[in-house]
Motif scaffolding. Structure first.
Motif, mmCIF file in Angstrom:
data_model
loop_
_atom_site.group_PDB
_atom_site.id
_atom_site.type_symbol
_atom_site.label_atom_id
_atom_site.label_comp_id
_atom_site.label_asym_id
_atom_site.label_seq_id
_atom_site.Cartn_x
_atom_site.Cartn_y
_atom_site.Cartn_z
ATOM 1 N N PRO A 200 0.779 -1.142 0.132
ATOM 2 C CA PRO A 200 0.187 -0.021 0.043
ATOM 3 C C PRO A 200 0.752 1.272 -0.033
ATOM 4 C CG PRO A 200 -0.328 -1.316 2.081
ATOM 5 C CD PRO A 200 0.826 -2.123 1.336
ATOM 6 N N PRO A 201 0.303 2.416 -0.351
ATOM 7 C CA PRO A 201 0.916 3.684 -0.340
ATOM 8 C C PRO A 201 1.373 3.971 1.149
ATOM 9 C CG PRO A 201 -1.310 3.860 -1.007
ATOM 10 C CD PRO A 201 -0.960 2.603 -1.067
ATOM 11 N N PRO A 202 2.464 4.956 1.399
ATOM 12 C CA PRO A 202 2.817 5.003 2.570
ATOM 13 C C PRO A 202 1.755 5.490 3.700
ATOM 14 C CG PRO A 202 4.417 5.708 1.037
ATOM 15 C CD PRO A 202 3.434 5.174 0.466
ATOM 16 N N GLU A 203 0.867 6.203 3.206
ATOM 17 C CA GLU A 203 -0.259 6.912 3.921
ATOM 18 C C GLU A 203 -1.325 5.641 4.380
ATOM 19 O OE1 GLU A 203 -1.424 7.564 -0.178
ATOM 20 O OE2 GLU A 203 0.241 7.807 0.809
ATOM 21 N N GLN A 204 -1.311 4.577 3.755
ATOM 22 C CA GLN A 204 -2.316 3.677 4.175
ATOM 23 C C GLN A 204 -1.649 2.316 4.748
ATOM 24 O OE1 GLN A 204 -4.595 1.971 0.631
ATOM 25 N NE2 GLN A 204 -4.761 4.180 -0.247
ATOM 26 N N ARG A 205 -0.572 2.558 5.538
ATOM 27 C CA ARG A 205 0.268 1.516 5.895
ATOM 28 C C ARG A 205 0.065 1.537 7.623
ATOM 29 N NH1 ARG A 205 5.968 1.969 2.701
ATOM 30 N NH2 ARG A 205 5.018 1.763 0.509
ATOM 31 N N PRO A 206 -0.232 2.878 8.161
ATOM 32 C CA PRO A 206 -0.407 2.699 9.543
ATOM 33 C C PRO A 206 -1.714 2.025 9.921
ATOM 34 C CG PRO A 206 0.186 4.915 8.774
ATOM 35 C CD PRO A 206 -0.189 4.056 7.607
ATOM 36 N N PRO A 207 -1.918 1.405 11.140
ATOM 37 C CA PRO A 207 -0.861 1.663 12.190
ATOM 38 C C PRO A 207 0.487 0.545 12.159
ATOM 39 C CG PRO A 207 -2.933 0.337 12.990
ATOM 40 C CD PRO A 207 -2.908 0.684 11.549
ATOM 41 N N LEU A 208 0.444 -0.343 11.272
ATOM 42 C CA LEU A 208 1.589 -0.963 11.120
ATOM 43 C C LEU A 208 2.684 -0.214 10.842
ATOM 44 C CD1 LEU A 208 -0.524 -3.085 10.699
ATOM 45 C CD2 LEU A 208 0.697 -4.468 9.174
ATOM 46 N N ALA A 209 3.903 -0.689 11.635
ATOM 47 C CA ALA A 209 5.193 0.182 11.203
ATOM 48 C C ALA A 209 5.511 0.040 9.953
ATOM 49 C CB ALA A 209 6.271 -0.125 12.452
ATOM 50 N N SER A 210 6.058 1.257 9.309
ATOM 51 C CA SER A 210 6.600 1.383 7.987
ATOM 52 C C SER A 210 7.726 2.297 8.007
ATOM 53 C CB SER A 210 5.549 1.615 6.985
ATOM 54 O OG SER A 210 6.218 1.485 5.713
ATOM 55 N N PRO A 211 8.860 1.944 8.540
ATOM 56 C CA PRO A 211 10.033 3.134 8.511
ATOM 57 C C PRO A 211 10.307 3.349 7.330
ATOM 58 C CG PRO A 211 10.891 1.038 9.190
ATOM 59 C CD PRO A 211 9.313 0.796 9.271
ATOM 60 N N PRO A 212 10.769 4.460 6.924
ATOM 61 C CA PRO A 212 11.540 4.856 5.614
ATOM 62 C C PRO A 212 12.693 4.177 5.286
ATOM 63 C CG PRO A 212 11.109 6.621 6.980
ATOM 64 C CD PRO A 212 11.131 5.678 7.608
ATOM 65 N N ASP A 213 13.457 3.602 6.217
ATOM 66 C CA ASP A 213 14.624 2.916 5.988
ATOM 67 C C ASP A 213 14.711 1.750 6.975
ATOM 68 O OD1 ASP A 213 17.228 1.617 5.658
ATOM 69 O OD2 ASP A 213 18.145 3.529 5.710
ATOM 70 N N PRO A 214 13.813 0.542 6.564
ATOM 71 C CA PRO A 214 13.603 -0.434 7.396
ATOM 72 C C PRO A 214 14.994 -1.150 7.935
ATOM 73 C CG PRO A 214 12.876 -1.117 5.412
ATOM 74 C CD PRO A 214 13.125 0.384 5.253
ATOM 75 N N MET A 215 16.171 -1.248 7.286
ATOM 76 C CA MET A 215 17.358 -1.813 7.646
ATOM 77 C C MET A 215 17.917 -1.018 8.776
ATOM 78 S SD MET A 215 17.184 -4.790 6.186
ATOM 79 C CE MET A 215 18.506 -5.432 6.681
#
Length: 304
Positions: A105-120
């Protein structure tokens, strides 16, 4: 819907499970050690993963009751058996691929699941913060020195990767004990509350590292090069080629960081189990967890 008063014999750290008198349903309810778990968040995790068709369906939340004061989630009961290790690892790879193939999903639809810009980078920060417990866990000086050296090697490995890591929905807690294999040979991922968006190599590493295999089976299992090749190739052949190509350079560095994440989590348990995180668990389960953690540290030690 009525539920039996005794939990199923499941060794989960955070949850107990109760079978319904009507077949096909389980109640998944937090244990005392998981008081911070948000059941609304958990329900969203189940909903996000459901299109993969490899996770239990969510039916309804259960509000707190006298028998289950923390409430819970009513989910589909998966009829299956734990994976046979290491033989069933390719099935786990296929199961993870089904989760990772889900549209992002686009970033705005990912919360409340965490979605850090740089996951590593987030994985590195979280692991480094958790390694503070190495010194408090009663580890030997030799082990502490080796872990410090491993941290330096892991930092170097990740700094050498020039391509960005891919992002997909990931299971996070994907050790083999969180999978079931049904009668048709299909794999199911059944422990969903930690779902987030991140690099799928994290899930693959956590499924095949020796500490994860020991945690799930009670046996020290180290994959042969051929077994490891089959595991990763099974996943790469089951996901879009673009995703496989983006993920490939991250394999070894991710294995190093996930190993350190697992060991630092275990060190935290050793340091805090009596005073905080494990104090409210049943004594037998608490003892079994600590024994398995000790086995994992022994398994991780270099052979002499």
């Amino acid at each position: 819907m009525r539920f039996e008063t005794h939990p199923l014999p499941a060794p989960g750290v955070s949850h107990a499970h109760f079978r319904s008198y009507e077949s096909g349903f389980l109640l998944r309810t937090p244990r005392g050690a998981a008081l911070g778990i948000d059941l609304t968040h958990q329900a969203i995790c189940f909903q996000r993963a459901e299109p993969s068709t490899v996770t239990p369906r969510l039916f309804n939340p259960l509000p707190p009751t006298s028998d289950h004061p923390l409430g819970g989630l009513i989910i589909e009961e998966i009829q299956g058996h734990p994976p046979t290790l290491p033989d069933d690892l390719p099935i786990i790879a296929q199961t993870l691929a089904a989760l990772h193939r889900l549209p992002l999903p686009p970033p705005e639809q990912r919360p409340p699941l965490a979605s850090p810009p740089d996951p590593m980078a987030t994985l590195v920060r979280q692991t480094e913060a958790q390694t503070a417990f190495f010194n408090a866990a009663g580890l030997s000086k030799t082990t502490l020195q080796r872990l410090r050296e491993d941290m330096e090697q892991a930092r170097k490995a990740i700094s050498l990767i020039e391509t960005p890591a891919p992002t997909t929905l990931i299971g996070v807690d994907t050790h083999p004990g969180n999978f079931l294999i049904d009668a048709q040979g299909k794999g199911w991922f059944v422990d969903l509350e930690k779902l987030s968006y991140g690099c799928p190599m994290v899930d693959l590493a956590h499924a095949e590292l020796p500490t994860s295999l020991l945690w799930a089976s009670g046996r020290k299992i180290v994959l042969s090069p051929e077994q490891s090749r089959i595991f990763y190739e099974t996943w790469m052949n089951a996901v879009p080629s673009a995703l496989a190509q983006m993920a490939a350079p991250w394999r070894e560095a991710t294995r190093q960081w996930v190993r350190l994440r697992s060991l630092s989590w275990m060190a935290r348990w050793r340091a805090l189990t009596d005073s905080q995180i494990g104090a409210s668990l049943p004594p037998l389960l608490r003892r079994e967890i600590l024994e398995r953690i000790e086995q994992c540290f022994q398994c991780d030690a270099p052979q002499t």
